[in-house]
Design a protein around this motif. Structure first.
Motif, PDB file in Angstrom:
ATOM      1  N   PHE A   1     -91.478 -22.913 -54.918  1.00 49.01           N
ATOM      2  CA  PHE A   1     -90.612 -21.878 -54.354  1.00 49.01           C
ATOM      3  C   PHE A   1     -91.457 -20.925 -53.509  1.00 49.01           C
ATOM      4  N   TYR A   2     -91.136 -20.866 -52.213  1.00 48.82           N
ATOM      5  CA  TYR A   2     -91.920 -20.053 -51.282  1.00 48.82           C
ATOM      6  C   TYR A   2     -91.221 -18.777 -50.833  1.00 48.82           C
ATOM      7  N   GLY A   3     -89.897 -18.729 -50.905  1.00 49.09           N
ATOM      8  CA  GLY A   3     -89.270 -17.515 -50.394  1.00 49.09           C
ATOM      9  C   GLY A   3     -87.789 -17.427 -50.694  1.00 49.09           C
ATOM     10  N   ALA A   4     -87.325 -16.185 -50.797  1.00 56.32           N
ATOM     11  CA  ALA A   4     -85.910 -15.924 -51.077  1.00 56.32           C
ATOM     12  C   ALA A   4     -85.133 -15.734 -49.782  1.00 56.32           C
ATOM     13  N   PRO A   5     -83.823 -15.956 -49.844  1.00 59.35           N
ATOM     14  CA  PRO A   5     -82.988 -15.682 -48.678  1.00 59.35           C
ATOM     15  C   PRO A   5     -82.921 -14.187 -48.383  1.00 59.35           C
ATOM     16  N   LEU A   6     -82.407 -13.847 -47.219  1.00 62.37           N
ATOM     17  CA  LEU A   6     -82.253 -12.446 -46.837  1.00 62.37           C
ATOM     18  C   LEU A   6     -80.772 -12.167 -46.559  1.00 62.37           C
ATOM     19  N   MET A   7     -80.322 -12.423 -45.339  1.00 64.96           N
ATOM     20  CA  MET A   7     -78.916 -12.251 -44.987  1.00 64.96           C
ATOM     21  C   MET A   7     -78.260 -13.613 -44.831  1.00 64.96           C
ATOM     22  N   ALA A   8     -76.934 -13.621 -44.673  1.00 69.41           N
ATOM     23  CA  ALA A   8     -76.212 -14.883 -44.575  1.00 69.41           C
ATOM     24  C   ALA A   8     -74.911 -14.675 -43.823  1.00 69.41           C
ATOM     25  N   ASN A   9     -74.381 -15.758 -43.266  1.00 74.57           N
ATOM     26  CA  ASN A   9     -73.039 -15.723 -42.695  1.00 74.57           C
ATOM     27  C   ASN A   9     -72.331 -17.023 -43.049  1.00 74.57           C
ATOM     28  N   VAL A  10     -71.019 -16.984 -43.017  1.00 75.20           N
ATOM     29  CA  VAL A  10     -70.204 -18.159 -43.302  1.00 75.20           C
ATOM     30  C   VAL A  10     -69.494 -18.582 -42.026  1.00 75.20           C
ATOM     31  N   LYS A  11     -69.549 -19.860 -41.738  1.00 77.18           N
ATOM     32  CA  LYS A  11     -68.885 -20.404 -40.558  1.00 77.18           C
ATOM     33  C   LYS A  11     -67.545 -21.012 -40.974  1.00 77.18           C
ATOM     34  N   GLY A  12     -66.824 -21.548 -40.003  1.00 73.24           N
ATOM     35  CA  GLY A  12     -65.591 -22.229 -40.329  1.00 73.24           C
ATOM     36  C   GLY A  12     -64.369 -21.348 -40.437  1.00 73.24           C
ATOM     37  N   TRP A  13     -64.444 -20.094 -40.008  1.00 77.17           N
ATOM     38  CA  TRP A  13     -63.266 -19.237 -40.009  1.00 77.17           C
ATOM     39  C   TRP A  13     -62.327 -19.641 -38.873  1.00 77.17           C
ATOM     40  N   ILE A  14     -61.041 -19.615 -39.149  1.00 82.51           N
ATOM     41  CA  ILE A  14     -60.019 -19.833 -38.129  1.00 82.51           C
ATOM     42  C   ILE A  14     -59.331 -18.487 -37.899  1.00 82.51           C
ATOM     43  N   TRP A  15     -59.499 -17.930 -36.718  1.00 75.77           N
ATOM     44  CA  TRP A  15     -58.986 -16.605 -36.392  1.00 75.77           C
ATOM     45  C   TRP A  15     -57.582 -16.715 -35.802  1.00 75.77           C
ATOM     46  N   TYR A  16     -56.724 -15.753 -36.168  1.00 75.05           N
ATOM     47  CA  TYR A  16     -55.330 -15.810 -35.720  1.00 75.05           C
ATOM     48  C   TYR A  16     -54.715 -14.415 -35.728  1.00 75.05           C
ATOM     49  N   SER A  17     -53.497 -14.299 -35.218  1.00 71.54           N
ATOM     50  CA  SER A  17     -52.734 -13.052 -35.223  1.00 71.54           C
ATOM     51  C   SER A  17     -51.677 -13.107 -36.323  1.00 71.54           C
ATOM     52  N   PRO A  18     -51.782 -12.270 -37.356  1.00 74.76           N
ATOM     53  CA  PRO A  18     -50.759 -12.266 -38.411  1.00 74.76           C
ATOM     54  C   PRO A  18     -49.351 -12.008 -37.865  1.00 74.76           C
ATOM     55  N   ALA A  19     -49.222 -11.132 -36.868  1.00 77.40           N
ATOM     56  CA  ALA A  19     -47.899 -10.837 -36.299  1.00 77.40           C
ATOM     57  C   ALA A  19     -47.297 -12.071 -35.647  1.00 77.40           C
ATOM     58  N   LYS A  20     -48.127 -12.841 -34.945  1.00 81.24           N
ATOM     59  CA  LYS A  20     -47.628 -14.057 -34.304  1.00 81.24           C
ATOM     60  C   LYS A  20     -47.232 -15.103 -35.339  1.00 81.24           C
ATOM     61  N   PHE A  21     -48.014 -15.211 -36.409  1.00 81.70           N
ATOM     62  CA  PHE A  21     -47.653 -16.151 -37.469  1.00 81.70           C
ATOM     63  C   PHE A  21     -46.275 -15.805 -38.036  1.00 81.70           C
ATOM     64  N   ALA A  22     -46.035 -14.497 -38.228  1.00 82.07           N
ATOM     65  CA  ALA A  22     -44.734 -14.067 -38.747  1.00 82.07           C
ATOM     66  C   ALA A  22     -43.623 -14.376 -37.746  1.00 82.07           C
ATOM     67  N   GLU A  23     -43.923 -14.177 -36.459  1.00 83.53           N
ATOM     68  CA  GLU A  23     -42.936 -14.449 -35.408  1.00 83.53           C
ATOM     69  C   GLU A  23     -42.576 -15.927 -35.366  1.00 83.53           C
ATOM     70  N   TRP A  24     -43.566 -16.800 -35.563  1.00 81.09           N
ATOM     71  CA  TRP A  24     -43.325 -18.234 -35.484  1.00 81.09           C
ATOM     72  C   TRP A  24     -42.874 -18.816 -36.821  1.00 81.09           C
ATOM     73  N   GLY A  25     -42.910 -18.022 -37.876  1.00 77.20           N
ATOM     74  CA  GLY A  25     -42.498 -18.503 -39.183  1.00 77.20           C
ATOM     75  C   GLY A  25     -43.450 -19.508 -39.788  1.00 77.20           C
ATOM     76  N   VAL A  26     -44.747 -19.335 -39.535  1.00 79.15           N
ATOM     77  CA  VAL A  26     -45.751 -20.268 -40.064  1.00 79.15           C
ATOM     78  C   VAL A  26     -46.653 -19.547 -41.060  1.00 79.15           C
ATOM     79  N   GLU A  27     -47.330 -20.330 -41.879  1.00 82.06           N
ATOM     80  CA  GLU A  27     -48.213 -19.780 -42.905  1.00 82.06           C
ATOM     81  C   GLU A  27     -49.612 -20.380 -42.782  1.00 82.06           C
ATOM     82  N   VAL A  28     -50.561 -19.730 -43.436  1.00 80.79           N
ATOM     83  CA  VAL A  28     -51.936 -20.227 -43.453  1.00 80.79           C
ATOM     84  C   VAL A  28     -51.963 -21.600 -44.116  1.00 80.79           C
ATOM     85  N   PRO A  29     -52.555 -22.595 -43.482  1.00 80.33           N
ATOM     86  CA  PRO A  29     -52.582 -23.956 -44.042  1.00 80.33           C
ATOM     87  C   PRO A  29     -53.509 -24.062 -45.246  1.00 80.33           C
TER      88      PRO A  29
END
Length: 439
Positions: free
Chosen positions: A146-174
Motif C-alpha cells: 500500500f503506497y497511498g490513500a485517495p484524496l478527492m473523487a467524482n462519479v460519472k454516469g449522471w443523466i441530467w434533465y429538467s424535472p419540469a419537462k419530465f412532469a410536462e411529458w408525464g415521464v419518470e426517472v428510468p
C-alpha cells in the motif's frame, strides 16, 4: 467557466512516451527520496506537486492552512498542467516533491513499481482501511504494497434533465437500461425533436466524453470482472462485450432521431464542447445529457440544481433496478519522502478532518466515509458523496485512465471521434486495439 484541471484529461498516461521514457531504467532501489527538508520551524517544510491549479489550488491550500499552522508545518504546493512530464523529470533528476497528487492510478503505479514512491506510513494505511472502501484502497496498492490513500473523487454516469419537462411529458426517472430506451422514445414522440444532446469537444482531449459512455455501459452490461479484464486487455476492444457496449451507446449517439438536440446532426457531437450542453438542458431545448457530477459547474448562474429545481440528474441505470455499479475518477496521494513532517501531512490528507475541510469550501467530493455529505454545497455533489460512501456501490475507476496512454488517451479518444464521424464500429474497435503495447 473554465474546466477544472482535474477534469481536462490532458493525455493521462501518454506520459509513458515522455515521463515514462525518462523513468526507464531509473527507479532502482535507492532512488531519490524527496526533499523533506526540516526548515520553516519545528515541524518542517513539505512540498506537494499536483495537477490542481488556479482557484481550486487556492481552495486546497486553504483547506489545510489551519492544520499546518497548528502543527507548525509549512506546506508548499505547486500545481502544473505539465505534471506528468515534469514529475518524471524531477524524480529522475533527484529533485522530486515530498508528495505528489496523482490524477491516475496507472501513473501512480508506474512510479511505485520503479521504487520512486515510499510505502504509506501506518497512520495512512489505518485511515485508508477505516474510511475508504476496498475498491479505493486497491487503487493505492501496487504489487501487494500500500503506497497511498485517495484524496478527492467524482462519479460519472449522471443523466441530467429538467424535472419540469419530465412532469410536462408525464415521464419518470428510468430504473433500468430498457426503461431508458422507452424514455428516449417517449420524449422524442412528445417533442418531435431528439431527446439527447452530447458534446465530445475538449481541445486536444476531444473524444474523452465518449469513452465515459462506453465505460459506463461495459460496467453495467458486462459487469466488474469483465471491466477489470478490459482494462488490462485480457478482454480486447474487439471482443463481444465491448462491441455490445458500443452498439448500445450507438442506439443513442449514432441515431439522428436521438441526437443532437440544440446543436445539429450526429457529427455535431464532435464539434460541441462538452460543457456547452449544460445551458441547453437548463433552457429545456435538450432533454437528456450524460456527464459526470462536475457538469453542475457549467450551468448558467442562477440555475437551481435540485430534485424539484431547474435541472437535476439521475444515475445511468443498470440492466436491473438493483444494480449499483458506477464509474468515476479521483486522485491518489503518493510520497517520495518519508520525513516525519511528510508522514504527518499524508495522514492528515487521508483523514475525515481534511475531507470535511476541503468539501465544505465547495466544488469537490470525496469517497472518505468520514465525510459529512451536508458539507457539500451543491446537492448533486451531496448525492455523489452518498453513492461513493454506500458500501453496496461497486466503484470502478475510469478505464481510459487505467489503460496505457497510447490507448486511453490515444486510440480510444480518437476512435470515439471517428465513430461519431461515421467509421464502422468494427473498424473503430480494431483501430483502438492497435494502441495496446506489444508487450
Amino acid at each position: 467557466m473554465a474546466l477544472s484541471q482535474r477534469y481536462r484529461r490532458l493525455a493521462p498516461l501518454a506520459i509513458l512516451g515522455a515521463a515514462g521514457i525518462a523513468l526507464a531504467g531509473c527507479g532502482a532501489p535507492g532512488a531519490p527520496s524527496g526533499g523533506g527538508e526540516e526548515t520553516g520551524g519545528d515541524g518542517g517544510t513539505v512540498t506537494i506537486y499536483g495537477t490542481i491549479v488556479d482557484s481550486e489550488a487556492e481552495l486546497m491550500q486553504e483547506s489545510w492552512a489551519d492544520w499546518a499552522d497548528e502543527n507548525n508545518i509549512e506546506i508548499k504546493y505547486e500545481g502544473s498542467q505539465d505534471f506528468e512530464t515534469q514529475l518524471g523529470t524531477r524524480a529522475q533528476g533527484g529533485n522530486p516533491p515530498d508528495i505528489a497528487i496523482f490524477p491516475q492510478p496507472g501513473l501512480f503505479a508506474d512510479f511505485a513499481t520503479r521504487d520512486f514512491l515510499k510505502p504509506a506510513p501506518a497512520d495512512v494505511e489505518k485511515n485508508a482501511n477505516e474510511y475508504w472502501t476496498e475498491d479505493w484502497v486497491n487503487y493505492g496498492t501496487v504489487d501487494g504494497t500500500f503506497y497511498g490513500a485517495p484524496l478527492m473523487a467524482n462519479v460519472k454516469g449522471w443523466i441530467w434533465y429538467s424535472p419540469a419537462k419530465f412532469a410536462e411529458w408525464g415521464v419518470e426517472v428510468p430504473k433500468t437500461l430498457d426503461d431508458m430506451k422507452t424514455l428516449t422514445d417517449t420524449i422524442q414522440a412528445a417533442t418531435g425533436t431528439p431527446a439527447w444532446c452530447a458534446g465530445f469537444e475538449s481541445g486536444t482531449a476531444t473524444g474523452w466524453p465518449g469513452t465515459d459512455w462506453i465505460e459506463d455501459y461495459v460496467l453495467r452490461q458486462a459487469g466488474p470482472e469483465v471491466y477489470d479484464q478490459w482494462v488490462t486487455n485480457e478482454v480486447k476492444f474487439t471482443d463481444a462485450p465491448i462491441k455490445e457496449a458500443f452498439d448500445s451507446v450507438g442506439e443513442i449517439l449514432l441515431n439522428p432521431a436521438n441526437v443532437n438536440a440544440g446543436f445539429g446532426d450526429v457529427r455535431s457531437i464532435n464539434s460541441t464542447a462538452f460543457g456547452d450542453v449544460a445551458p441547453k438542458v437548463a433552457d429545456g431545448s435538450c432533454a437528456l445529457t450524460h456527464q459526470a457530477s462536475f457538469l453542475s459547474g457549467f450551468f448558467p448562474d442562477g440555475t437551481n440544481i435540485a430534485e424539484d429545481g431547474d435541472v437535476w440528474a439521475f444515475m445511468l441505470p443498470g440492466e436491473s433496478a438493483d444494480d449499483s455499479a458506477v464509474t468515476g475518477a479521483g486522485e491518489i496521494v503518493g510520497a517520495f519522502s518519508d520525513s516525519e513532517a511528510t508522514q504527518k501531512v499524508l495522514a492528515y490528507l487521508s483523514s475525515p478532518e481534511w475531507a470535511n475541510s476541503r468539501v465544505s469550501l465547495g466544488g469537490v467530493t470525496s469517497a472518505n466515509n468520514g465525510l459529512d455529505p451536508a458539507n457539500a454545497q451543491d446537492p448533486i455533489l451531496q448525492e455523489t458523496i452518498k453513492i461513493l460512501q454506500d458500501p453496496e456501490t461497486t466503484f470502478r475507476f475510469d478505464a481510459s485512465d487505467l489503460m496505457p496512454g497510447a490507448v486511453g488517451a490515444g486510440t480510444f479518444w480518437k476512435g470515439m471521434v471517428a465513430w461519431v464521424n461515421g467509421t464502422s464500429t468494427d473498424e473503430v474497435l480494431q483501430q483502438i486495439e492497435t494502441g495496446w503495447p506489444a508487450s
